[in-house]
Design an enzyme around this catalytic site. Structure first.
Site, PDB file in Angstrom:
ATOM      1  N   CYS A 142      34.097  46.570  43.530  1.00  0.00           N
ATOM      2  CA  CYS A 142      33.892  46.459  41.834  1.00  0.00           C
ATOM      3  C   CYS A 142      34.331  44.552  42.002  1.00  0.00           C
ATOM      4  O   CYS A 142      34.768  44.382  42.550  1.00  0.00           O
ATOM      5  CB  CYS A 142      35.751  46.737  41.456  1.00  0.00           C
ATOM      6  SG  CYS A 142      35.789  46.490  39.850  1.00  0.00           S
TER       7      CYS A 142
ATOM      8  N   GLU B 138      25.483  47.749  35.838  1.00  0.00           N
ATOM      9  CA  GLU B 138      26.086  48.476  36.954  1.00  0.00           C
ATOM     10  C   GLU B 138      27.766  48.702  36.475  1.00  0.00           C
ATOM     11  O   GLU B 138      27.983  47.749  35.826  1.00  0.00           O
ATOM     12  CB  GLU B 138      25.907  47.924  38.801  1.00  0.00           C
ATOM     13  CG  GLU B 138      24.823  48.495  39.197  1.00  0.00           C
ATOM     14  CD  GLU B 138      25.028  48.080  40.986  1.00  0.00           C
ATOM     15  OE1 GLU B 138      24.457  48.470  42.297  1.00  0.00           O
ATOM     16  OE2 GLU B 138      26.083  47.285  41.042  1.00  0.00           O
TER      17      GLU B 138
ATOM     18  N   CYS C 109      28.890  31.091  40.450  1.00  0.00           N
ATOM     19  CA  CYS C 109      29.621  31.011  41.300  1.00  0.00           C
ATOM     20  C   CYS C 109      29.247  31.321  43.229  1.00  0.00           C
ATOM     21  O   CYS C 109      28.417  31.981  43.250  1.00  0.00           O
ATOM     22  CB  CYS C 109      30.830  31.997  41.348  1.00  0.00           C
ATOM     23  SG  CYS C 109      31.474  31.218  40.157  1.00  0.00           S
TER      24      CYS C 109
ATOM     25  N   CYS D 288      24.615  36.119  35.087  1.00  0.00           N
ATOM     26  CA  CYS D 288      25.765  35.217  35.173  1.00  0.00           C
ATOM     27  C   CYS D 288      25.286  33.885  35.255  1.00  0.00           C
ATOM     28  O   CYS D 288      24.667  33.361  36.343  1.00  0.00           O
ATOM     29  CB  CYS D 288      26.940  35.819  35.579  1.00  0.00           C
ATOM     30  SG  CYS D 288      27.978  34.459  34.833  1.00  0.00           S
TER      31      CYS D 288
ATOM     32  N   CYS E  76      29.144  34.985  45.004  1.00  0.00           N
ATOM     33  CA  CYS E  76      28.761  36.026  43.732  1.00  0.00           C
ATOM     34  C   CYS E  76      27.499  36.508  43.587  1.00  0.00           C
ATOM     35  O   CYS E  76      26.044  35.968  43.452  1.00  0.00           O
ATOM     36  CB  CYS E  76      29.271  35.270  42.661  1.00  0.00           C
ATOM     37  SG  CYS E  76      29.748  36.619  40.882  1.00  0.00           S
TER      38      CYS E  76
ATOM     39  N   CYS F 102      35.015  50.277  36.161  1.00  0.00           N
ATOM     40  CA  CYS F 102      34.462  48.685  36.017  1.00  0.00           C
ATOM     41  C   CYS F 102      33.474  47.950  35.085  1.00  0.00           C
ATOM     42  O   CYS F 102      32.226  48.644  35.850  1.00  0.00           O
ATOM     43  CB  CYS F 102      34.417  48.262  37.856  1.00  0.00           C
ATOM     44  SG  CYS F 102      34.151  46.562  37.884  1.00  0.00           S
TER      45      CYS F 102
HETATM   46  N1  SAH Z   1      32.984  36.321  35.736  1.00  0.00           N
HETATM   47  C1  SAH Z   1      34.241  36.897  36.155  1.00  0.00           C
HETATM   48  C2  SAH Z   1      34.389  38.520  36.453  1.00  0.00           C
HETATM   49  C3  SAH Z   1      33.057  38.961  36.778  1.00  0.00           C
HETATM   50  S1  SAH Z   1      33.050  39.299  38.132  1.00  0.00           S
HETATM   51  C4  SAH Z   1      34.611  36.769  37.151  1.00  0.00           C
HETATM   52  O1  SAH Z   1      34.291  35.729  37.425  1.00  0.00           O
HETATM   53  O2  SAH Z   1      36.187  36.448  36.844  1.00  0.00           O
HETATM   54  C5  SAH Z   1      34.877  40.186  39.670  1.00  0.00           C
HETATM   55  C6  SAH Z   1      35.737  39.754  40.298  1.00  0.00           C
HETATM   56  O3  SAH Z   1      34.573  39.511  41.296  1.00  0.00           O
HETATM   57  C7  SAH Z   1      36.106  38.201  40.328  1.00  0.00           C
HETATM   58  O4  SAH Z   1      37.309  37.176  41.034  1.00  0.00           O
HETATM   59  C8  SAH Z   1      34.651  37.284  41.395  1.00  0.00           C
HETATM   60  O5  SAH Z   1      35.090  36.121  41.671  1.00  0.00           O
HETATM   61  C9  SAH Z   1      34.566  38.693  42.104  1.00  0.00           C
HETATM   62  N2  SAH Z   1      33.584  38.259  43.336  1.00  0.00           N
HETATM   63  C10 SAH Z   1      32.090  37.902  43.384  1.00  0.00           C
HETATM   64  N3  SAH Z   1      31.624  37.866  44.504  1.00  0.00           N
HETATM   65  C11 SAH Z   1      32.313  38.624  45.034  1.00  0.00           C
HETATM   66  C12 SAH Z   1      31.940  38.674  46.460  1.00  0.00           C
HETATM   67  N4  SAH Z   1      31.066  38.361  47.061  1.00  0.00           N
HETATM   68  N5  SAH Z   1      33.012  38.445  47.698  1.00  0.00           N
HETATM   69  C13 SAH Z   1      34.302  39.384  46.313  1.00  0.00           C
HETATM   70  N6  SAH Z   1      34.153  39.309  45.391  1.00  0.00           N
HETATM   71  C14 SAH Z   1      33.451  39.107  44.192  1.00  0.00           C
HETATM   72 FE1  SF4 Z   2      29.366  34.772  37.274  1.00  0.00          FE
HETATM   73 FE2  SF4 Z   2      30.018  35.899  38.996  1.00  0.00          FE
HETATM   74 FE3  SF4 Z   2      31.140  33.208  38.893  1.00  0.00          FE
HETATM   75 FE4  SF4 Z   2      31.878  36.026  38.319  1.00  0.00          FE
HETATM   76  S1  SF4 Z   2      32.143  35.269  39.863  1.00  0.00           S
HETATM   77  S2  SF4 Z   2      30.716  33.313  36.692  1.00  0.00           S
HETATM   78  S3  SF4 Z   2      29.706  36.534  37.540  1.00  0.00           S
HETATM   79  S4  SF4 Z   2      28.678  33.544  38.905  1.00  0.00           S
END
Ligand code: SAH
Ligand code: SF4
Length: 372
Positions: free
Chosen positions: A349, A91, A115, A111, A118, A104
């Site tokens: 985003c 997306e 995390c 990934c 996420c 974005c």
């Molecule tokens: N992998 C990179 C970039 C993609 S995620 C990173 O982790 O920075 C972009 C942002 O969205 C990151 O700060 C991530 O932690 C946040 N994010 C991921 N899942 C989320 C969720 N469910 N609610 C709010 N923010 C989230």
């Molecule tokens: Fe990967 Fe999601 Fe962690 Fe970003 S927040 S590093 S996209 S698992």
């Protein structure tokens, strides 16, 4: 296989033209047609000799991934779902604001970093996106927004909108950009190139969960603005929710941030902090953050958790977020709280889901574990 010209930066395109026995300035002309004019059909590249156009028709294509879905939400937020192979989708989201238009962009299908909060991380990992797949997200957004007859919702920045709907790019879509380093750096180079999109380094942001060695390499190869996904003020908690912390703990991450700032186009790091109710949102956590980031010039971006099915987390109450924010502000930090945009199309985003056919085997393992 024809060469997809979206895979090449100007240097690569020039080398490819040289191999064909063509002059370097021809590469520059074609690069302009592709990125500045958004032309994919060589027949339309009118200042290129007919013989070369015919050669290109045989040997090359300008091929973005197919668009499965494009939608605009009530607040003007735009979302595209690109088809990147069997059962896989990524997306891209455009967020118009008064003084800027932010795109974005995704960097991987899924990934691998797991995390826990996420939805991308939960879906597993399939593969890195190619340079073409990364830059095509900007190519499609930029050129489709530019030619749009009704841009009332995008009417930001007097004059700017007319020729530049996308003023900022954030690598905050699906994937960890620094885990797809070479392709991301090449794509960033095209975004910054005056012969293509000419975006300023300060307006292109890489967001990373903290891959320390790759942060150093980015500083060397392509120093753009940096956002670091912190999400926890101490190693015990960060180990749990951002597992890459076990490999690169906070002391190393903070040192890497300081090193990055020597080369960065901005004089601060943005720390992203997803607020998870009852997990990392207490006053004590805010105070620990102040201690942790004492020597790192930074701003905080607090992001209310965006819920998804079976996540196991909840977003904090508004007053909890306010207390947390005020503790940081009282200590002199600049704090922004991310507005949720495009809610009706699920396009906030950094919270993009897409579709991932997991190849790592991780999703199956997790399903077994949950069933047990
Ligand atoms: N992998 C990179 C970039 C993609 S995620 C990173 O982790 O920075 C972009 C942002 O969205 C990151 O700060 C991530 O932690 C946040 N994010 C991921 N899942 C989320 C969720 N469910 N609610 C709010 N923010 C989230
Ligand atoms: Fe990967 Fe999601 Fe962690 Fe970003 S927040 S590093 S996209 S698992």
């Amino acid at each position: 296989m024809p060469q997809n010209l979206l895979d090449l930066d100007l240097e690569g395109l020039t080398a490819w033209f040289t191999e064909l026995g063509e002059k370097p300035f021809r590469a520059k002309q074609v690069f302009h047609w592709v990125h500045q004019s958004g032309v994919a059909d060589f027949a339309q590249m009118t200042d290129i000799a007919k013989s070369l156009r015919e050669k290109l028709q045989q040997l090359a294509v300008v091929a973005p991934p197919a668009i499965n879905y494009a939608h605009t939400s009530a607040d003007g937020t735009r979302k595209w779902l690109f088809d990147v192979g069997v059962a896989n989708g990524i997306e891209t989201v455009f967020i118009p604001e008064d003084d800027r238009g932010t795109l974005c962009v995704s960097s991987q299908v899924g990934c691998a970093l797991e995390c826990t909060f996420c939805s991308t991380g939960r879906q597993g990992f399939n593969r890195n996106l190619t340079v073409a797949e990364i830059i095509a997200q900007l190519w499609v957004a930029h050129h489709s927004l530019k030619t749009e007859p009704n841009r009332t919702a995008l009417n930001h920045g007097a004059g700017e909108i007319s020729d530049r709907p996308v003023t900022n790019v954030v690598m905050m879509g699906m994937g960890e950009p620094l885990a797809n380093f070479e392709n991301v750096v090449t794509a960033l180079g095209i975004m910054l190139d005056d012969h293509a999109y000419g975006l300023s380094r300060r307006r292109v942001t890489v967001s990373t969960s903290g891959l320390v060695p790759a942060m150093d390499r980015l500083a060397e190869r392509c120093p753009v603005a940096l956002a670091v996904s912190l999400h926890a003020p101490n190693d015990a908690l960060r180990d749990q929710i951002v597992p890459i912390n076990k490999k690169y703990p906070l002391a190393e991450l903070m040192a890497a941030c300081r090193r990055y700032l020597v080369h960065a186009p901005r004089d601060f790091i943005t720390f992203e902090y997803v607020m998870l109710a009852g997990v990392n949102d207490q006053a004590e956590h805010a105070r620990q953050l102040i201690e942790l980031t004492r020597d790192v010039p930074c701003k905080f971006n607090l992001i209310p958790f965006n819920p998804f099915p079976d996540s196991g987390y909840e977003k904090p109450r508004v007053d909890t977020m306010r207390v947390f924010r005020e503790i940081l502000q009282d200590a002199g930090y600049v704090v922004t709280t991310r507005k949720t945009r495009g809610d009706d199309i699920d396009a906030a985003c950094g919270q993009l889901a897409g579709k991932v056919a997991d190849k790592s085997g991780r999703v199956m393992k997790r399903m077994h574990k949950e069933a047990a």
